[in-house]
Design a protein around this motif. Structure first.
Motif, PDB file in Angstrom:
ATOM      1  N   GLY A  44       0.761  -1.300  -0.029  1.00 20.92           N
ATOM      2  CA  GLY A  44      -0.013   0.041   0.199  1.00 20.92           C
ATOM      3  C   GLY A  44       0.854   1.487  -0.132  1.00 20.92           C
ATOM      4  N   VAL A  45       2.088   1.220  -0.067  1.00 22.30           N
ATOM      5  CA  VAL A  45       2.911   2.203  -0.188  1.00 22.30           C
ATOM      6  C   VAL A  45       3.024   2.799  -1.599  1.00 22.30           C
ATOM      7  CG1 VAL A  45       5.441   3.011  -0.162  1.00 22.30           C
ATOM      8  CG2 VAL A  45       4.682   1.323   1.423  1.00 22.30           C
ATOM      9  N   THR A  46       2.437   4.179  -1.835  1.00 21.36           N
ATOM     10  CA  THR A  46       2.417   4.872  -2.783  1.00 21.36           C
ATOM     11  C   THR A  46       3.192   4.677  -4.024  1.00 21.36           C
ATOM     12  OG1 THR A  46       0.784   6.462  -1.805  1.00 21.36           O
ATOM     13  CG2 THR A  46       1.647   6.956  -3.882  1.00 21.36           C
ATOM     14  N   ALA A  47       4.538   4.998  -3.428  1.00 17.61           N
ATOM     15  CA  ALA A  47       5.700   4.966  -4.263  1.00 17.61           C
ATOM     16  C   ALA A  47       5.996   3.433  -5.079  1.00 17.61           C
ATOM     17  CB  ALA A  47       7.039   5.387  -3.631  1.00 17.61           C
ATOM     18  N   SER A  48       5.924   2.565  -4.048  1.00 18.04           N
ATOM     19  CA  SER A  48       5.797   1.281  -4.569  1.00 18.04           C
ATOM     20  C   SER A  48       4.864   0.969  -5.583  1.00 18.04           C
ATOM     21  CB  SER A  48       5.817   0.114  -3.455  1.00 18.04           C
ATOM     22  OG  SER A  48       7.171   0.425  -2.733  1.00 18.04           O
ATOM     23  N   MET A  49       3.737   1.252  -5.238  1.00 18.76           N
ATOM     24  CA  MET A  49       2.390   1.135  -6.062  1.00 18.76           C
ATOM     25  C   MET A  49       2.626   1.700  -7.538  1.00 18.76           C
ATOM     26  SD  MET A  49      -0.602   1.589  -3.320  1.00 18.76           S
ATOM     27  CE  MET A  49      -1.982   1.176  -4.315  1.00 18.76           C
ATOM     28  N   ARG A  50       3.133   3.005  -7.340  1.00 15.42           N
ATOM     29  CA  ARG A  50       3.636   3.811  -8.779  1.00 15.42           C
ATOM     30  C   ARG A  50       4.639   2.990  -9.547  1.00 15.42           C
ATOM     31  NH1 ARG A  50       1.787   5.945 -11.594  1.00 15.42           N
ATOM     32  NH2 ARG A  50       2.855   7.708 -12.000  1.00 15.42           N
ATOM     33  N   ASP A  51       5.691   2.349  -8.840  1.00 13.81           N
ATOM     34  CA  ASP A  51       6.604   1.602  -9.355  1.00 13.81           C
ATOM     35  C   ASP A  51       5.846   0.350 -10.188  1.00 13.81           C
ATOM     36  OD1 ASP A  51       8.519   3.333  -8.768  1.00 13.81           O
ATOM     37  OD2 ASP A  51       9.255   2.318  -7.032  1.00 13.81           O
ATOM     38  N   ALA A  52       5.232  -0.368  -9.540  1.00 13.18           N
ATOM     39  CA  ALA A  52       4.462  -1.496 -10.200  1.00 13.18           C
ATOM     40  C   ALA A  52       3.668  -0.924 -11.263  1.00 13.18           C
ATOM     41  CB  ALA A  52       3.632  -2.035  -8.938  1.00 13.18           C
ATOM     42  N   GLN A  53       2.873   0.022 -11.360  1.00  6.84           N
ATOM     43  CA  GLN A  53       2.177   0.649 -12.296  1.00  6.84           C
ATOM     44  C   GLN A  53       3.081   0.989 -13.451  1.00  6.84           C
ATOM     45  OE1 GLN A  53      -0.031   3.809 -10.401  1.00  6.84           O
ATOM     46  NE2 GLN A  53      -1.978   2.486 -10.623  1.00  6.84           N
ATOM     47  N   GLY A  54       4.156   1.502 -13.342  1.00  2.03           N
ATOM     48  CA  GLY A  54       5.140   1.699 -14.393  1.00  2.03           C
ATOM     49  C   GLY A  54       5.593   0.671 -14.791  1.00  2.03           C
ATOM     50  N   ARG A  55       6.026  -0.128 -14.231  1.00  2.00           N
ATOM     51  CA  ARG A  55       6.386  -1.710 -14.801  1.00  2.00           C
ATOM     52  C   ARG A  55       5.312  -2.171 -15.651  1.00  2.00           C
ATOM     53  NH1 ARG A  55       9.004  -1.763  -9.946  1.00  2.00           N
ATOM     54  NH2 ARG A  55       7.338  -3.037  -9.106  1.00  2.00           N
ATOM     55  N   ALA A  56       4.325  -2.273 -15.209  1.00  2.19           N
ATOM     56  CA  ALA A  56       3.202  -2.770 -16.019  1.00  2.19           C
ATOM     57  C   ALA A  56       2.695  -1.998 -17.372  1.00  2.19           C
ATOM     58  CB  ALA A  56       1.845  -2.908 -15.170  1.00  2.19           C
ATOM     59  N   HIS A  57       2.729  -0.572 -17.205  1.00  2.00           N
ATOM     60  CA  HIS A  57       2.850   0.217 -18.325  1.00  2.00           C
ATOM     61  C   HIS A  57       3.625   0.084 -19.279  1.00  2.00           C
ATOM     62  CE1 HIS A  57       2.772   3.600 -20.936  1.00  2.00           C
ATOM     63  NE2 HIS A  57       1.561   3.899 -20.506  1.00  2.00           N
ATOM     64  N   GLU A  58       4.976  -0.117 -18.800  1.00  2.00           N
ATOM     65  CA  GLU A  58       6.053  -0.541 -19.903  1.00  2.00           C
ATOM     66  C   GLU A  58       5.699  -1.674 -20.571  1.00  2.00           C
ATOM     67  OE1 GLU A  58      10.100  -0.466 -18.186  1.00  2.00           O
ATOM     68  OE2 GLU A  58       9.895   1.378 -17.452  1.00  2.00           O
ATOM     69  N   GLY A  59       5.293  -2.795 -19.812  1.00  2.00           N
ATOM     70  CA  GLY A  59       4.985  -4.168 -20.255  1.00  2.00           C
ATOM     71  C   GLY A  59       3.719  -4.077 -21.574  1.00  2.00           C
ATOM     72  N   TRP A  60       2.701  -3.415 -21.064  1.00  2.00           N
ATOM     73  CA  TRP A  60       1.716  -3.263 -22.038  1.00  2.00           C
ATOM     74  C   TRP A  60       2.204  -2.387 -23.084  1.00  2.00           C
ATOM     75  CZ3 TRP A  60      -1.488  -6.682 -22.120  1.00  2.00           C
ATOM     76  CH2 TRP A  60      -2.121  -7.556 -20.930  1.00  2.00           C
ATOM     77  N   ASP A  61       2.784  -1.566 -23.103  1.00  2.65           N
ATOM     78  CA  ASP A  61       3.424  -0.728 -23.998  1.00  2.65           C
ATOM     79  C   ASP A  61       3.889  -1.560 -25.300  1.00  2.65           C
ATOM     80  OD1 ASP A  61       3.336   1.997 -25.371  1.00  2.65           O
ATOM     81  OD2 ASP A  61       5.576   2.033 -25.102  1.00  2.65           O
ATOM     82  N   GLY A  62       4.787  -2.378 -24.718  1.00  4.67           N
ATOM     83  CA  GLY A  62       5.667  -3.233 -25.334  1.00  4.67           C
ATOM     84  C   GLY A  62       4.668  -4.105 -26.287  1.00  4.67           C
ATOM     85  N   GLU A  63       3.524  -4.590 -25.342  1.00  5.32           N
ATOM     86  CA  GLU A  63       2.635  -5.612 -26.239  1.00  5.32           C
ATOM     87  C   GLU A  63       1.837  -4.692 -27.207  1.00  5.32           C
ATOM     88  OE1 GLU A  63       1.625  -8.833 -25.450  1.00  5.32           O
ATOM     89  OE2 GLU A  63       3.607  -8.661 -25.268  1.00  5.32           O
ATOM     90  N   LEU A  64       1.553  -3.376 -27.079  1.00  6.39           N
ATOM     91  CA  LEU A  64       0.785  -2.760 -27.772  1.00  6.39           C
ATOM     92  C   LEU A  64       1.516  -2.687 -29.065  1.00  6.39           C
ATOM     93  CD1 LEU A  64      -1.834  -0.568 -28.281  1.00  6.39           C
ATOM     94  CD2 LEU A  64      -0.008   1.219 -27.890  1.00  6.39           C
ATOM     95  N   ASN A  65       2.765  -2.126 -29.120  1.00 12.14           N
ATOM     96  CA  ASN A  65       3.903  -2.172 -30.202  1.00 12.14           C
ATOM     97  C   ASN A  65       3.907  -3.291 -31.060  1.00 12.14           C
ATOM     98  OD1 ASN A  65       4.364   0.731 -29.975  1.00 12.14           O
ATOM     99  ND2 ASN A  65       5.664   0.260 -28.477  1.00 12.14           N
ATOM    100  N   ARG A  66       3.916  -4.199 -30.295  1.00 13.46           N
ATOM    101  CA  ARG A  66       4.137  -5.732 -30.936  1.00 13.46           C
ATOM    102  C   ARG A  66       2.995  -6.049 -31.674  1.00 13.46           C
ATOM    103  NH1 ARG A  66       2.599 -10.784 -30.043  1.00 13.46           N
ATOM    104  NH2 ARG A  66       1.786 -10.146 -27.850  1.00 13.46           N
ATOM    105  N   GLU A  67       1.828  -5.935 -30.917  1.00 17.79           N
ATOM    106  CA  GLU A  67       0.312  -6.387 -31.641  1.00 17.79           C
ATOM    107  C   GLU A  67       0.120  -5.435 -32.892  1.00 17.79           C
ATOM    108  OE1 GLU A  67      -1.575  -8.701 -31.005  1.00 17.79           O
ATOM    109  OE2 GLU A  67      -0.930  -9.575 -29.449  1.00 17.79           O
ATOM    110  N   TYR A  68       0.456  -4.108 -32.586  1.00 18.70           N
ATOM    111  CA  TYR A  68       0.344  -3.118 -33.691  1.00 18.70           C
ATOM    112  C   TYR A  68       1.232  -3.510 -34.989  1.00 18.70           C
ATOM    113  CZ  TYR A  68       0.223   1.377 -36.051  1.00 18.70           C
ATOM    114  OH  TYR A  68      -0.033   2.514 -37.069  1.00 18.70           O
ATOM    115  N   SER A  69       2.444  -3.745 -34.502  1.00 21.99           N
ATOM    116  CA  SER A  69       3.356  -4.174 -35.980  1.00 21.99           C
ATOM    117  C   SER A  69       3.001  -5.547 -36.492  1.00 21.99           C
ATOM    118  CB  SER A  69       4.786  -4.306 -35.277  1.00 21.99           C
ATOM    119  OG  SER A  69       5.347  -3.114 -34.698  1.00 21.99           O
TER     120      SER A  69
END
Length: 141
Positions: A44-69
């Motif tokens: 529940g630590v905000t900074a750790s939650m934001r880090d988790a969201q950032g990693r998930a965003h990077e992963g989904w952004d990579g998936e988006l680029n792969r699916e799009y290509s």
């Protein structure tokens, strides 16, 4: 109180639980599984939650680029142009939606605002990956 309710609704949303099946596959996506673990470990630590969201965003952004290509490689020139136009419109929508979610009426700009807005962004990104994957299945030979 309304912001607590908004946050509670977000926590109950499908994007907040990685164990949910992803995009008609019948199984959870590895990004969601890792995101779930990271959020559990955040305590529940905000900074750790934001880090988790950032990693998930990077992963989904990579998936988006792969699916799009991959989808682009299956389309005619005219269809590529249409998809490119649709993707640009989707990106503009995401920018506008994010701006709206940062408004005081929605996020209150309090300490949970970054979590709330990032969760909405993750949901939009994840949904778009699913849309592109579905399109790819339709046009795949």
């Amino acid at each position: 109180m309304k912001h607590f309710l908004v946050f509670a609704m977000i926590l109950m949303s499908p994007s907040a639980f990685g164990s949910e099946a992803f995009c008609d596959t019948g199984r959870a996506h590895s990004i969601d599984i890792q995101f779930d673990r990271d959020m559990d470990m955040s305590g529940g630590v905000t900074a750790s939650m934001r880090d988790a969201q950032g990693r998930a965003h990077e992963g989904w952004d990579g998936e988006l680029n792969r699916e799009y290509s991959e989808l682009m490689s299956l389309l005619s020139a005219e269809e590529k142009s249409s998809l490119r136009e649709a993707q640009r419109a989707w990106l503009a929508f995401v920018d506008a939606e994010t701006k709206f979610w940062w408004s005081e009426s929605i996020s209150d700009r309090g300490t949970l605002s970054p979590i709330i807005v990032a969760d909405r962004g993750l949901s939009l990104l994840r949904d778009r990956v699913c849309q592109l994957a579905r399109y790819k299945r339709i046009v795949s030979p």
